[in-house]
Write an enzyme that holds these catalytic residues in place. Structure first.
Site, PDB file in Angstrom:
ATOM      1  N   THR A   1       0.852  -1.141   0.107  1.00 41.39           N
ATOM      2  CA  THR A   1       0.049  -0.089  -0.157  1.00 41.39           C
ATOM      3  C   THR A   1       0.809   1.495  -0.137  1.00 41.39           C
ATOM      4  OG1 THR A   1      -1.849  -1.525   1.143  1.00 41.39           O
ATOM      5  CG2 THR A   1      -1.894   1.205   1.176  1.00 41.39           C
TER       6      THR A   1
ATOM      7  N   HIS B   1      -1.490  13.845   6.857  1.00 42.53           N
ATOM      8  CA  HIS B   1      -2.622  14.599   7.028  1.00 42.53           C
ATOM      9  C   HIS B   1      -2.445  15.433   8.610  1.00 42.53           C
ATOM     10  CE1 HIS B   1      -5.159  12.617   4.228  1.00 42.53           C
ATOM     11  NE2 HIS B   1      -4.865  11.561   4.396  1.00 42.53           N
TER      12      HIS B   1
ATOM     13  N   SER C   1      -5.525   4.826   5.989  1.00 41.36           N
ATOM     14  CA  SER C   1      -5.217   6.208   6.073  1.00 41.36           C
ATOM     15  C   SER C   1      -5.408   6.527   7.628  1.00 41.36           C
ATOM     16  CB  SER C   1      -5.935   6.986   5.018  1.00 41.36           C
ATOM     17  OG  SER C   1      -5.516   8.270   5.209  1.00 41.36           O
TER      18      SER C   1
HETATM   19  C1  LIG Z   1      -6.054   4.793  -1.515  1.00 42.90           C
HETATM   20  C2  LIG Z   1      -5.185   4.982  -0.434  1.00 42.90           C
HETATM   21  C3  LIG Z   1      -4.964   6.293  -0.130  1.00 42.90           C
HETATM   22  C4  LIG Z   1      -4.335   6.579   1.077  1.00 42.90           C
HETATM   23  N1  LIG Z   1      -3.894   8.052   1.323  1.00 42.90           N
HETATM   24  C5  LIG Z   1      -3.087   8.405   2.348  1.00 42.90           C
HETATM   25  C6  LIG Z   1      -2.604   9.548   2.550  1.00 42.90           C
HETATM   26  O1  LIG Z   1      -2.811  10.404   2.025  1.00 42.90           O
HETATM   27  N2  LIG Z   1      -1.950   9.711   3.925  1.00 42.90           N
HETATM   28  C7  LIG Z   1      -1.933   8.870   4.706  1.00 42.90           C
HETATM   29  O2  LIG Z   1      -1.321   9.077   5.639  1.00 42.90           O
HETATM   30  N3  LIG Z   1      -2.102   7.512   4.438  1.00 42.90           N
HETATM   31  C8  LIG Z   1      -2.784   7.293   3.217  1.00 42.90           C
HETATM   32  N4  LIG Z   1      -3.056   5.776   2.970  1.00 42.90           N
HETATM   33  C9  LIG Z   1      -2.708   4.801   4.071  1.00 42.90           C
HETATM   34  C10 LIG Z   1      -1.244   4.452   4.025  1.00 42.90           C
HETATM   35  O3  LIG Z   1      -0.910   4.234   2.276  1.00 42.90           O
HETATM   36  C11 LIG Z   1      -1.101   3.239   4.593  1.00 42.90           C
HETATM   37  O4  LIG Z   1      -1.587   3.375   5.798  1.00 42.90           O
HETATM   38  C12 LIG Z   1       0.352   2.732   4.694  1.00 42.90           C
HETATM   39  O5  LIG Z   1       0.925   2.896   3.425  1.00 42.90           O
HETATM   40  C13 LIG Z   1       0.485   1.396   5.277  1.00 42.90           C
HETATM   41  O6  LIG Z   1       1.884   0.976   5.045  1.00 42.90           O
HETATM   42  P1  LIG Z   1       2.193  -0.634   6.000  1.00 42.90           P
HETATM   43  O7  LIG Z   1       3.840  -0.653   5.909  1.00 42.90           O
HETATM   44  O8  LIG Z   1       1.199  -0.663   7.244  1.00 42.90           O
HETATM   45  O9  LIG Z   1       1.418  -1.520   4.646  1.00 42.90           O
HETATM   46  P2  LIG Z   1       2.164  -1.678   3.494  1.00 42.90           P
HETATM   47  O10 LIG Z   1       2.833  -0.740   2.702  1.00 42.90           O
HETATM   48  O11 LIG Z   1       1.296  -2.606   2.643  1.00 42.90           O
HETATM   49  O12 LIG Z   1       3.311  -2.840   3.797  1.00 42.90           O
HETATM   50  C14 LIG Z   1       3.187  -4.245   4.319  1.00 42.90           C
HETATM   51  C15 LIG Z   1       4.280  -5.003   3.744  1.00 42.90           C
HETATM   52  O13 LIG Z   1       4.250  -6.413   4.216  1.00 42.90           O
HETATM   53  C16 LIG Z   1       4.533  -7.231   3.076  1.00 42.90           C
HETATM   54  N5  LIG Z   1       4.079  -8.615   3.518  1.00 42.90           N
HETATM   55  C17 LIG Z   1       2.951  -8.830   3.515  1.00 42.90           C
HETATM   56  N6  LIG Z   1       2.763 -10.118   4.037  1.00 42.90           N
HETATM   57  C18 LIG Z   1       4.065 -10.696   4.151  1.00 42.90           C
HETATM   58  C19 LIG Z   1       4.857 -11.641   4.447  1.00 42.90           C
HETATM   59  N7  LIG Z   1       3.734 -12.956   4.854  1.00 42.90           N
HETATM   60  N8  LIG Z   1       5.918 -12.058   4.563  1.00 42.90           N
HETATM   61  C20 LIG Z   1       6.771 -10.972   4.076  1.00 42.90           C
HETATM   62  N9  LIG Z   1       6.236  -9.741   3.851  1.00 42.90           N
HETATM   63  C21 LIG Z   1       5.104  -9.611   3.865  1.00 42.90           C
HETATM   64  C22 LIG Z   1       4.087  -6.689   1.804  1.00 42.90           C
HETATM   65  O14 LIG Z   1       4.552  -7.262   0.642  1.00 42.90           O
HETATM   66  C23 LIG Z   1       4.134  -5.221   2.124  1.00 42.90           C
HETATM   67  O15 LIG Z   1       5.190  -4.599   1.541  1.00 42.90           O
HETATM   68  C24 LIG Z   1      -3.796   5.339   1.900  1.00 42.90           C
HETATM   69  C25 LIG Z   1      -4.162   4.514   1.406  1.00 42.90           C
HETATM   70  C26 LIG Z   1      -4.774   3.939   0.496  1.00 42.90           C
HETATM   71  C27 LIG Z   1      -4.887   2.546  -0.047  1.00 42.90           C
END
Ligand SMILES: Cc1cc2nc3c(=O)[nH]c(=O)nc-3n(C[C@H](O)[C@H](O)[C@H](O)COP(=O)(O)OP(=O)(O)OC[C@H]3O[C@@H](n4cnc5c(N)ncnc54)[C@H](O)[C@@H]3O)c2cc1C
Length: 488
Positions: free
Chosen positions: A43, A52, A344
């Site tokens: 994501t 934000h 988000s």
């Molecule tokens: C449409 C949209 C708009 C958004 N806009 C905003 C915004 O403007 N501002 C804001 O603050 N937030 C925003 N967000 C939210 C933000 O993008 C997410 O909260 C954030 O990117 C999440 O990051 P993460 O590291 O938790 O997840 P991710 O980026 O999804 O990372 C998770 C990682 O885990 C890995 N993974 C999964 N399972 C396994 C496994 N079994 N073994 C090894 N690796 C694994 C995946 O490959 C991935 O790379 C938005 C989200 C979306 C979808």
């Protein structure tokens, strides 16, 4: 491989990377595992890239607290890690009296959440700052502390600093199981072998419920909610908007906005459609989706340059069954920490989430801060922004900076080589693109893609048939002999 670690972070998006950065400040052996060849492959690479202000989430929620804290933390982080952030402020625009009363609610909620500087402006004042806004807009909530950012670069910057400070990043390493004995974490099983550890931090994005279940905690589920976008060529609509322009929010999210990127493009989106739980990684874009976002974006800014679209993309939100971020120690499994349901404002909240979780682990382990901790990360060369004299000097030092590979964005071979050789270097064509902008211009890599592929093959010492676009199996070429992409 069998390895020992004090803490294993699962997932290399912004959340996992920020956690690794925080862990690396302490005397802890920290390992991050990411299943794809690049970090920020989930994501984190496809979202609105807005820091934000913090008025959306309900007062008292984890989302509200982490948002406001994270937003404030990015000021120092920007300087320390050279992050691409612009503090633009943001608007939520209202078109009628009912929506004006929503602005008042947002203002009051924002003030209760601790967001500074919120004001409601009338339509004319908003249009003085944003002349392309629709004449129908009656007023807007101005949030001066919001900003825009480059999320991939931020995740990478966190990871680079962590690696410089001794943390380890294992890519193409998928977690397949978690060994739990007597209710406590003992090891993480991956397709590269076992990592023995007492602490696991689950930052697996839309897969965080699957990972949690591996460790015996099924207390929540994640629903994937897709959001689609259209990105426009930066030469076609310069200065269309300066700050992100939101409509008033709905129960599905913050609505379809019009926004600029830190690289000078404009984009519109995202819509919000829940997917089937088995489609968690489905980032396809659809024709109805494109029509929906164009129609709604035009209500805010009528002259959206639809003909100048250069790409469309989608990201998937990790919507938790609890309705809030799930942060902290699992109630079921000792040693398992959750950073789950991070939809988000997850980008904005990442540094605050990292501080909260690592704080708990440090308190439990008594780990001391590293005495030789190094701030920052190596500077990234950016040829196109240098003066003519500095360009000449750089080419005299290294002739690779004299060879332009991406003509749309003026990216040199020297910058591409640097991107590949950095602490968490590029392994794929999109990895080079997101580190350097090679392939992000109007031709979207049509000209430079093959040349970047050749440079990657040479630098990584692999045949060109093994170079990938982005994900594990996304080989750039089809190999006639093996009848497959890359290795059979
Ligand atoms: C449409 C949209 C708009 C958004 N806009 C905003 C915004 O403007 N501002 C804001 O603050 N937030 C925003 N967000 C939210 C933000 O993008 C997410 O909260 C954030 O990117 C999440 O990051 P993460 O590291 O938790 O997840 P991710 O980026 O999804 O990372 C998770 C990682 O885990 C890995 N993974 C999964 N399972 C396994 C496994 N079994 N073994 C090894 N690796 C694994 C995946 O490959 C991935 O790379 C938005 C989200 C979306 C979808």
């Amino acid at each position: 491989m069998t390895k020992q670690a004090d803490v294993v972070v699962i997932g290399g998006g912004i959340t996992g990377a920020a956690i690794l950065y925080e862990l690396a400040k302490y005397n802890l052996r920290a390992v991050l595992v990411e299943q794809e060849p690049e970090l920020a492959a989930g994501t984190t690479k496809a979202n609105s890239a807005i820091l934000h202000a913090g008025f959306d989430a309900p007062t008292g929620s984890m989302k509200a607290r982490m948002n406001v804290e994270g937003n404030a933390m990015y000021h120092e982080l920007k300087d320390e890690l050279d992050l691409e952030i612009e503090w633009t402020g943001s608007f939520v625009a209202a078109v009628d009296d009912e929506e004006m009363s929503v602005l008042q609610e947002l203002l009051e909620r924002g003030q209760a959440n601790g967001v500074p500087g919120l004001e409601i402006w009338d339509g004319d004042k908003v249009r003085e700052k944003e002349p392309n806004l629709s004449k129908d807009i009656k007023g807007a909530l101005w949030a001066p502390t919001a900003g825009i950012c480059w999320p991939f670069g931020m995740a990478l910057a966190f990871a680079e600093n962590a690696v410089i400070n001794g943390a380890e990043v294992l890519r193409e390493c998928q977690v397949t199981g978690i060994t739990v004995e007597n209710g406590a974490v003992k090891a993480v099983e991956t397709d590269q072998g076992t990592i023995e550890t007492k602490y696991v931090i689950n930052a697996a994005g839309v897969h965080a419920d699957d990972v949690s279940r591996m460790a015996g905690d099924d207390s929540f589920t994640i629903t994937p909610r897709r959001g689609e976008y259209i990105l426009f060529d930066k030469t076609a609509q310069k200065d269309l908007v300066y700050s992100p322009i939101f409509p008033t929010p709905t129960k599905m999210g913050k609505g379809i906005l019009v926004c600029a990127t830190t690289h000078g493009n404009v984009f519109v989106g995202p819509n919000a459609h829940d997917l089937d739980g088995s489609e968690k990684d489905d980032t396809a874009v659809t024709i109805p989706g494109m029509n929906e976002i164009l129609e709604k974006a035009r209500k805010l800014v009528p002259n959206i340059p639809a003909g100048a679209a250069i790409t469309e993309f989608a990201g998937v939100r990790a919507v938790s069954s609890t309705g809030d971020f799930i942060i902290g120690h699992s109630e079921k499994t000792k040693g398992l920490f959750q950073a789950a349901g991070i939809q988000s404002p997850g980008l904005t909240s990442a540094p605050a989430i990292a501080k909260a979780i690592v704080g708990e682990i440090v308190a439990e382990t008594g780990a001391a801060q590293k005495e030789d901790y190094k701030k920052g990360r190596p500077a990234q060369p950016c040829f196109r922004t240098l003066s003519d004299d500095d360009k000449k000097a750089l080419i005299a030092k290294d002739a690779a900076y004299g060879r332009v590979i991406c003509r749309c964005e003026t990216i040199t071979e020297g910058e591409i080589i640097d991107a590949i050789r950095r602490p968490v270097g590029a392994r794929t064509v999109d990895g080079v693109k997101r580190r350097t902008r090679a392939g992000m211009g109007r031709c979207q890599g049509g000209f430079c893609g093959p040349r970047v592929t050749q440079i990657l093959a040479r630098e990584l010492n692999i045949p060109v048939t093994e170079v990938r676009k982005e994900m594990r199996k996304s080989y750039m070429f089809y190999d006639k002999e093996t009848q497959s992409g890359g290795k059979a």
